[in-house]
Write a protein that holds these residues in place. Sequence first.
Motif, short mmCIF file in Angstrom:
data_model
loop_
_atom_site.label_atom_id
_atom_site.label_comp_id
_atom_site.label_asym_id
_atom_site.label_seq_id
_atom_site.Cartn_x
_atom_site.Cartn_y
_atom_site.Cartn_z
N ARG A 167 53.50 -1.55 -37.50
CA ARG A 167 53.80 -0.87 -36.23
C ARG A 167 55.23 -1.16 -35.79
N PRO A 168 55.92 -0.15 -35.26
CA PRO A 168 57.24 -0.40 -34.67
C PRO A 168 57.08 -1.02 -33.29
N SER B 47 72.18 5.29 -33.72
CA SER B 47 71.41 4.64 -34.77
C SER B 47 70.11 4.13 -34.18
N THR B 48 69.03 4.32 -34.91
CA THR B 48 67.70 3.90 -34.46
C THR B 48 67.06 3.05 -35.56
N TYR B 49 66.45 1.95 -35.15
CA TYR B 49 65.84 1.02 -36.10
C TYR B 49 64.50 0.55 -35.56
N TRP B 50 63.53 0.37 -36.48
CA TRP B 50 62.24 -0.20 -36.11
C TRP B 50 62.19 -1.67 -36.52
N VAL B 51 61.62 -2.49 -35.65
CA VAL B 51 61.40 -3.91 -35.91
C VAL B 51 59.90 -4.18 -35.84
N THR B 52 59.39 -4.95 -36.78
CA THR B 52 57.97 -5.25 -36.87
C THR B 52 57.45 -5.86 -35.57
N GLU B 53 56.29 -5.38 -35.13
CA GLU B 53 55.69 -5.88 -33.91
C GLU B 53 55.47 -7.40 -33.99
N VAL C 168 78.13 2.77 -25.87
CA VAL C 168 77.76 3.51 -24.68
C VAL C 168 76.36 3.12 -24.21
N PHE C 169 75.46 2.96 -25.15
CA PHE C 169 74.05 2.65 -24.83
C PHE C 169 73.49 1.88 -26.00
N THR C 170 73.37 0.58 -25.86
CA THR C 170 72.86 -0.26 -26.94
C THR C 170 71.85 -1.25 -26.38
N SER C 171 70.63 -1.22 -26.91
CA SER C 171 69.64 -2.19 -26.46
C SER C 171 68.50 -2.30 -27.45
N PHE C 172 67.93 -3.50 -27.50
CA PHE C 172 66.63 -3.67 -28.15
C PHE C 172 65.57 -3.28 -27.14
N GLN C 173 64.49 -2.70 -27.64
CA GLN C 173 63.47 -2.17 -26.76
C GLN C 173 62.08 -2.49 -27.31
N ASP C 174 61.12 -2.62 -26.40
CA ASP C 174 59.73 -2.85 -26.77
C ASP C 174 58.97 -1.52 -26.73
N HIS C 175 58.14 -1.32 -27.73
CA HIS C 175 57.36 -0.09 -27.82
C HIS C 175 56.26 -0.06 -26.77
#
Length: 280
Positions: free
Chosen positions: A25-26, A97-103, A133-140
């Motif tokens: 899961r992302p 750029s978009t990246y998924w990180v393991t839950e 301009v817009f850079t952040s790590f985010q929680d699903h």
Amino acid sequence: MDSATGAETAETYAELAAVGPYGVRPGHALITMVEPHPGHEYAYNRWYEDDHYYAGAMAMPWMYAGRRWVATRALQELRGPEKSAVAQPVTAGCYLSTYWVTEGRYDEHMKWTVGINKRLNRDARVYRDRTHVFTSFQDHEATVYRDGAAGPRDFHALDHPYQGLILQVIDAQGPEARAELLERLVASELPRRLAGSPAAMVTVFRPTPLPGDRMTYVKQVEGVDTRLTLLWFLERDPRACWAEHFADLEAVGGETGRVELVAPFIPTVPGTDRYVDELR
């Protein structure tokens, strides 16, 4: 590093692999929209694609999928609202750029990403002539599908050949209003808008604060308690279906939130400079 130390380090990798979450899961995402400075478009594109996409992202532990997107000038001109809290002017940020990180692996990944980016910076492998301009790590938070159980899942989204993506940022009036907005989006607004549209899914995230030892050229994340970030994955080029399906996305926030950005993109073509001459 002598051979004994190297062997011990290698053994540590085997130990780490045996513990902790390792699902698909992302659970988290890195979403970063960047503007190369005028005159540096080609050089920035080659640096990011030939080096940073891999050394600064995909080679890191628990970042298991990624994709780059671009907004030509024609796509930039479709953006709204004109006065955006995210991008000033609203056309700023032509690469995404978009990246998924393991839950469950956010903390481990962040330790590595801060360390490797310090190393890249020290080794002069960081391109300076650009603005985040817009850079952040985010929680699903949620994923809403147009076709129910049929079709690709969210963990496929960055590998499936989608023809476009819309980045949408909504600021709620407060934490409680964000919870209400999320519930309304997932229960009714997004299913209604997805039905019969070229968008196959929408993933919804909330931003997390960046660590204090982040790189100084990346500003601290805004709206941690109030913001939602939506990624709309499109089966058609957004330029071909914008007016019919997506031109009114600024109204999605309703009374509980203000849409601060609606920005369409198309995928880059890896290994090429396609679209670079269409950015200005």
